[in-house]
Design an enzyme around this catalytic site. Structure first.
Site, short mmCIF file in Angstrom:
data_model
loop_
_atom_site.label_atom_id
_atom_site.label_comp_id
_atom_site.label_asym_id
_atom_site.label_seq_id
_atom_site.Cartn_x
_atom_site.Cartn_y
_atom_site.Cartn_z
N ASP A 194 -8.02 8.39 0.31
CA ASP A 194 -8.51 7.29 1.14
C ASP A 194 -8.29 7.55 2.64
OD1 ASP A 194 -9.62 5.79 -0.82
OD2 ASP A 194 -8.06 4.26 -0.91
N GLY B 191 -13.45 -1.52 -7.08
CA GLY B 191 -14.77 -0.96 -6.74
C GLY B 191 -14.79 -0.16 -5.45
N GLY B 192 -13.60 0.20 -4.93
CA GLY B 192 -13.55 1.02 -3.72
C GLY B 192 -14.30 0.35 -2.58
N THR C 218 -9.25 0.37 -9.91
CA THR C 218 -8.42 -0.66 -9.32
C THR C 218 -8.55 -1.86 -10.24
OG1 THR C 218 -8.99 0.21 -7.18
CG2 THR C 218 -8.25 -2.08 -7.22
N ARG D 279 0.84 -1.19 0.00
CA ARG D 279 0.00 0.00 0.00
C ARG D 279 0.89 1.25 0.00
NH1 ARG D 279 -5.00 1.90 -1.20
NH2 ARG D 279 -6.09 2.90 0.53
O1 DON Z 1 -7.90 1.13 -1.50
C1 DON Z 1 -9.07 1.36 -1.74
O2 DON Z 1 -9.99 0.90 -1.10
C2 DON Z 1 -9.42 2.23 -2.94
N1 DON Z 1 -8.34 3.13 -3.20
C3 DON Z 1 -9.70 1.34 -4.10
C4 DON Z 1 -10.14 2.09 -5.31
C5 DON Z 1 -10.90 1.28 -6.27
O3 DON Z 1 -11.15 0.13 -6.07
C6 DON Z 1 -11.38 1.99 -7.47
N2 DON Z 1 -11.96 1.04 -8.38
N3 DON Z 1 -12.89 1.04 -9.00
#
Ligand code: DON
Length: 569
Positions: free
Chosen positions: A420, A470-471, A378, A102
């Site tokens: 985030d 998908g965050g 992502t 990360r």
């Molecule tokens: O780490 C995370 O939870 C977010 N930065 C992920 C971002 C993400 O999955 C965007 N995708 N669609």
């Protein structure tokens, strides 16, 4: 001799057909592979991974090659300027490893640069430009994972991506459409515009898309390993570009960046052992809470799209995401609440708040009081090899095309992961997530994630591996896929493609995917007190599943995303 060979070939064929027919969870309709599989978001990158498996590399090698390749073919998400997490299963030792690569907050980070008023976050500052970028972890993570667990020569893993960036590939419809839809944002930095909008016009489908600067950067990584990125000319260029554009990542931050091997979150669900991401991703804790709560309700009596089940899932998610907000953050900076939040007694207490008939408004659900113990980008990929090793890896630059800022001369996009963090406690980020003290910005800290690369064992043997972009919706998407497969007996393809819902406590909205739920189901959910909102389909689950005997593997790539591919042999 020849007859014997033919007979053996025939017997193997017969065996595959037989296993296909008797294998569990309806995977009989899907293609089974014995020697290796790659599931990822792009067909060229899947091919690059498969080539490594075919030439004797293991799953770890192939995952690295696929990830480097996606940095070329899928610029909106594949990356070397971002970070992520990977879960690895080693067949030899039957051990599961979890690596955290990360991003970290650059030194000197605090919230002030992102504010537009005392308690107001300037959304543009939090998501566009180098200030929104954390110190990238992808190259260090892949390098470390390969050093410890890989087998093939490092250079062979980066080379295909480097060559592809140099010669270019034919732009697909989905890549051209995606660039067109981000046209304005991608023109903001000249270094980005030059790549995606040469002469000011977005590249079109059919155009041969070469990325010479990216190819040079990959060449340095190929030749020098992690040093090719974290020191020397690339590190200098990152520092210079950031300083010239309001960012603060320094060469020292880059030099000091370290990926971390951590204990994965492990919880039982039915007869399965689910290994999933630990902090600084919230994925494992939140998913563990949801599935543990649902265990109580004997879900078999429902179907995967019945209002009764969808209601229970929503209420469990509401409770779990409320705890996410309050308790979770980088364990190096805030108490690690994993054990307390997954404690069975605590889950039972929280369940007292779950009304099985009616939606409880989120304003009435506060984070719990666990017993503190002293002591829209992502992408996900899954690779398995013939020895039974598996890699389940999610990496990201956060939103599509990250900070929209390509490091001048280096050809790669910086992430916008600083969003985030809970920049201001209680104020929502791009995914509508809020957070508190545990996830406030601090120098060197990792921002809380929702990524959930997961590997599942059944009686000690590989059963399934999956993950998704998908965050905040990643966790519910992965949880629903597991339930679809294990509880509702869908095939892996149906488990991945079935309609999904999402609830994250705040905002108090039950999201459905437009057009996927029948009107009767929606009405039933509304009558239980839910505020239902449709939105465009979300997440893109990539999954593999094993036949009961563990010898054969099949995969599914979410049909919601163009380009998602399953390749095996
Ligand atoms: O780490 C995370 O939870 C977010 N930065 C992920 C971002 C993400 O999955 C965007 N995708 N669609």
């Amino acid at each position: 001799m020849k007859t014997r060979m033919i007979l053996i070939g025939f017997l193997i064929g017969l065996l595959i057909t037989l296993f296909s027919l008797i294998s569990c969870n309806g995977i009989q309709t899907e293609k089974l592979f014995q020697n290796g599989i790659v599931v990822c978001a792009d067909p060229i990158s899947a091919e690059h991974g498969l080539e490594i498996l075919k030439s004797g590399g293991n799953a770890i090698d192939a995952a690295c090659a696929t990830a480097f390749s996606l940095a070329v073919t899928l610029p909106r998400a594949g990356n070397i300027g971002g970070g992520g997490f990977a879960m690895v299963y080693l067949a030899d030792s039957q051990k599961v490893f979890f690596i955290d690569f990360r991003e970290t907050a650059p030194s000197g980070s605090d919230a002030t640069g992102f504010l537009s008023g005392e308690r107001k976050v300037d959304r543009a500052k939090a998501t566009v430009g180098p200030l929104s970028a954390g110190v990238p972890g992808t190259v260090a993570g892949l390098y470390e994972m390969h050093n410890k667990l890989g087998r093939a020569d490092w250079t062979s893993l980066v080379k295909p991506a480097r060559l592809l960036a140099d010669t270019g590939f034919i732009t697909s419809n989905y890549l051209a459409e995606s660039i067109e839809s981000y046209r304005e944002e991608l023109s903001r930095f000249a270094s980005t515009g030059r790549i995606f909008l040469p002469e000011g016009v977005p590249i079109k489908a059919g155009y041969k898309f070469a990325q010479k600067d990216l190819s040079r950067t990959l060449g340095l990584i190929e030749a020098n390993g992690r040093d090719g990125f974290y020191s020397g000319e690339v590190a200098e260029a990152i520092e210079m570009f950031c300083a010239a554009n309001g960012g603060i990542i320094s060469q020292k931050d880059l030099l000091e960046y370290k990926p971390v091997w951590r204990e994965p979150v492990l919880f039982e669900f039915r007869d399965l052992d689910i290994y999933t991401s630990g902090l600084p991703s919230s994925g494992g804790v939140v998913m563990g809470q949801i599935l543990s709560m649902l265990e109580t309700y004997g879900l078999e009596k429902y179907t995967s799209q019945s209002p009764e089940y969808l209601h229970l899932f929503t209420e469990a998610a509401r409770l779990a995401y409320a705890d996410r907000e309050q308790f979770l953050g980088d364990p190096a900076f805030a108490h690690d609440f994993t054990e307390e939040l997954l404690d069975q007694q605590y889950i039972t207490t929280r369940l007292q708040l779950l009304d099985t008939e009616r939606a409880t408004p989120s304003t009435e659900i506060m984070p719990g009081v666990p017993k503190r113990q002293e002591s829209d980008e992502t992408t996900h990929l899954v690779v398995a090899d013939k020895e039974g090793n598996i890699v389940s890896l999610t990496y990201t630059i956060n939103l599509s095309y990250g900070s929209k800022a390509v490091v001048d001369g280096c050809g790669f996009l910086l992430n916008n992961e600083m969003d985030d963090f809970a920049i201001v406690p209680g104020v929502a980020n791009a995914f509508g997530l809020t957070g508190g003290e545990a996830n406030k910005i601090e120098s060197g800290k990792r921002m809380l994630s929702s990524m959930a690369p997961t590997i599942i064992l059944w009686k000690g043997q590989p059963y399934m591996a999956l993950g998704s972009p998908g965050g905040s919706k990643i966790i519910t998407a992965v949880a629903q896929t597991i339930l679809n497969y294990r509880v509702f007996n869908h095939s892996i393809t149906d488990a991945v493609n079935a309609p999904r819902i999402h609830h994250q406590w705040q905002p108090d909205i039950l999201y459905t995917e437009s057009g996927t739920q029948g009107i009767r189901v929606i009405q039933e959910l509304i009558s239980r007190g839910h505020t239902v909102k449709e939105r465009t389909p979300f997440c893109a689950v990539m999954a593999i599943a094993y036949s009961k005997e563990g010898h054969f593997v099949t995969g599914a790539a979410d049909s919601r995303r163009d380009g998602a591919t399953v390749l095996g042999f």
